[in-house]
Design a protein around this motif. Sequence first.
Motif, mmCIF file in Angstrom:
data_model
loop_
_atom_site.group_PDB
_atom_site.id
_atom_site.type_symbol
_atom_site.label_atom_id
_atom_site.label_comp_id
_atom_site.label_asym_id
_atom_site.label_seq_id
_atom_site.Cartn_x
_atom_site.Cartn_y
_atom_site.Cartn_z
ATOM 1 N N GLU A 227 -10.917 -9.768 10.677
ATOM 2 C CA GLU A 227 -10.794 -8.338 10.413
ATOM 3 C C GLU A 227 -11.756 -7.927 9.306
ATOM 4 O OE1 GLU A 227 -7.062 -5.259 9.444
ATOM 5 O OE2 GLU A 227 -6.746 -7.422 9.436
ATOM 6 N N SER A 229 -12.637 -4.375 6.694
ATOM 7 C CA SER A 229 -12.280 -3.032 6.254
ATOM 8 C C SER A 229 -13.258 -2.575 5.189
ATOM 9 C CB SER A 229 -10.845 -2.994 5.695
ATOM 10 O OG SER A 229 -10.568 -1.739 5.091
ATOM 11 N N HIS A 231 -14.297 0.689 2.719
ATOM 12 C CA HIS A 231 -13.721 1.918 2.156
ATOM 13 C C HIS A 231 -14.768 2.596 1.279
ATOM 14 C CE1 HIS A 231 -11.015 4.644 0.052
ATOM 15 N NE2 HIS A 231 -10.049 4.306 0.890
ATOM 16 N N THR A 252 -4.555 -5.679 -4.261
ATOM 17 C CA THR A 252 -4.891 -6.453 -3.067
ATOM 18 C C THR A 252 -3.927 -7.616 -2.876
ATOM 19 O OG1 THR A 252 -7.238 -5.867 -3.255
ATOM 20 C CG2 THR A 252 -6.694 -7.825 -1.959
ATOM 21 N N ASN A 260 0.546 -6.466 4.521
ATOM 22 C CA ASN A 260 -0.095 -5.217 4.926
ATOM 23 C C ASN A 260 -1.437 -5.471 5.603
ATOM 24 O OD1 ASN A 260 2.060 -3.918 3.734
ATOM 25 N ND2 ASN A 260 0.974 -3.462 1.839
ATOM 26 N N SER A 261 -1.897 -4.505 6.376
ATOM 27 C CA SER A 261 -3.202 -4.611 7.022
ATOM 28 C C SER A 261 -4.306 -4.446 5.981
ATOM 29 C CB SER A 261 -3.357 -3.531 8.088
ATOM 30 O OG SER A 261 -3.479 -2.248 7.486
ATOM 31 N N LEU A 262 -5.516 -4.880 6.320
ATOM 32 C CA LEU A 262 -6.635 -4.729 5.392
ATOM 33 C C LEU A 262 -6.907 -3.263 5.097
ATOM 34 C CD1 LEU A 262 -9.349 -7.415 6.208
ATOM 35 C CD2 LEU A 262 -7.316 -7.562 4.775
ATOM 36 N N GLU A 263 -6.760 -2.397 6.091
ATOM 37 C CA GLU A 263 -6.968 -0.964 5.871
ATOM 38 C C GLU A 263 -5.978 -0.418 4.850
ATOM 39 O OE1 GLU A 263 -9.321 1.044 6.943
ATOM 40 O OE2 GLU A 263 -10.339 -0.473 8.153
ATOM 41 N N GLU A 264 -4.720 -0.797 4.990
ATOM 42 C CA GLU A 264 -3.694 -0.341 4.042
ATOM 43 C C GLU A 264 -3.973 -0.876 2.648
ATOM 44 O OE1 GLU A 264 0.308 -0.018 6.821
ATOM 45 O OE2 GLU A 264 -0.418 -2.012 6.249
ATOM 46 N N ASN A 266 -6.863 -1.850 1.364
ATOM 47 C CA ASN A 266 -8.088 -1.265 0.830
ATOM 48 C C ASN A 266 -7.849 0.154 0.313
ATOM 49 O OD1 ASN A 266 -10.741 -1.687 0.184
ATOM 50 N ND2 ASN A 266 -11.517 -1.625 2.273
ATOM 51 N N GLU A 267 -7.106 0.942 1.055
ATOM 52 C CA GLU A 267 -6.809 2.315 0.646
ATOM 53 C C GLU A 267 -6.022 2.339 -0.661
ATOM 54 O OE1 GLU A 267 -6.359 6.550 0.777
ATOM 55 O OE2 GLU A 267 -7.736 5.191 1.813
#
Length: 295
Positions: A227, A229, A231, A252, A260-264, A266-267
């Motif tokens: 995966e 991500s 940002h 992180t 959590n997902s990498l997108e979550e 990272n945000e």
Amino acid sequence: MKEQIVAGIGEILWDVFGADEQLGGAPVNFCYHANSLGCRAVAISTVADDRRGQSALDVLAKQGMSTEHITVVRQGVTGYVVAEIDDDGVASYRFPDNVAWDHLTLKPATMALAETVDAVCFGSLCQRSVHSRNVILSFLGGVRPETLKVFDVNLRQHFYSREILQNSLCLANVVKLNSDELLILGDMENIRGTDTYKLTRLVARYDLQLAVLTRGAHGSLLVSPSELSAHPGVAADTADTIGAGDAFTAATVIGLLQGNSLEEINEHANKVAAAVCSGKGAMVALPPDLKVKGG
């Protein structure tokens, strides 16, 4: 949800800005923010029996952090660094030699703690001393197989070597670095190409779970074996950047522990880092809405 326990092991020091002094050190900053976000975070370091050492213990206690695993030694002085801030709020540092964290010592209770932590963050700076390097390696050797071992590259002056960086990467399953550090590590590893390619190769070469690249105002890039991500970052009215990377690391790690997902991840980590940049020093109070749910 089970209480998550994380540790940061390494240097504790005072950032000296002229007449102003603020407590810091990457492992301690990491623990402060992990604690603020909802984990039980334990700083592991050593101070000297001097004014700065006592003040460090007082500040940590005032911030609600445990000092149980901060030892006090008589040799050397408590760590400090002369810091300078440029027009963009970016800090540069000059480190003296032979300070207390170069003589890192662990209590038996601290070695026992290794078996309980869910994650531990360590860097390269405290490994400049052979003694402290061996102590860090001993602690890392005592953690459970499933414990996240996070290598915050954190290159400072000349206090690193190919051996230290490569051995640390072999021990870690997560690496965190900034753009300048990626350039140095890429050259050292003979990896050329884009940031994404370099991180992908590091993940594969060292069998990492995740590589984290912070890009300052330009956001961040997270790469796992399956995966990616990217940002763009979160706008901030920057006072200084001290501790922002450590806060990003803390967010992180907590995100990884929560699955959590990498997108979550990272945000959230970018929001946390931006909040830290908006205040002065590393130990900025975070808005309540950034605390991790269930933490």
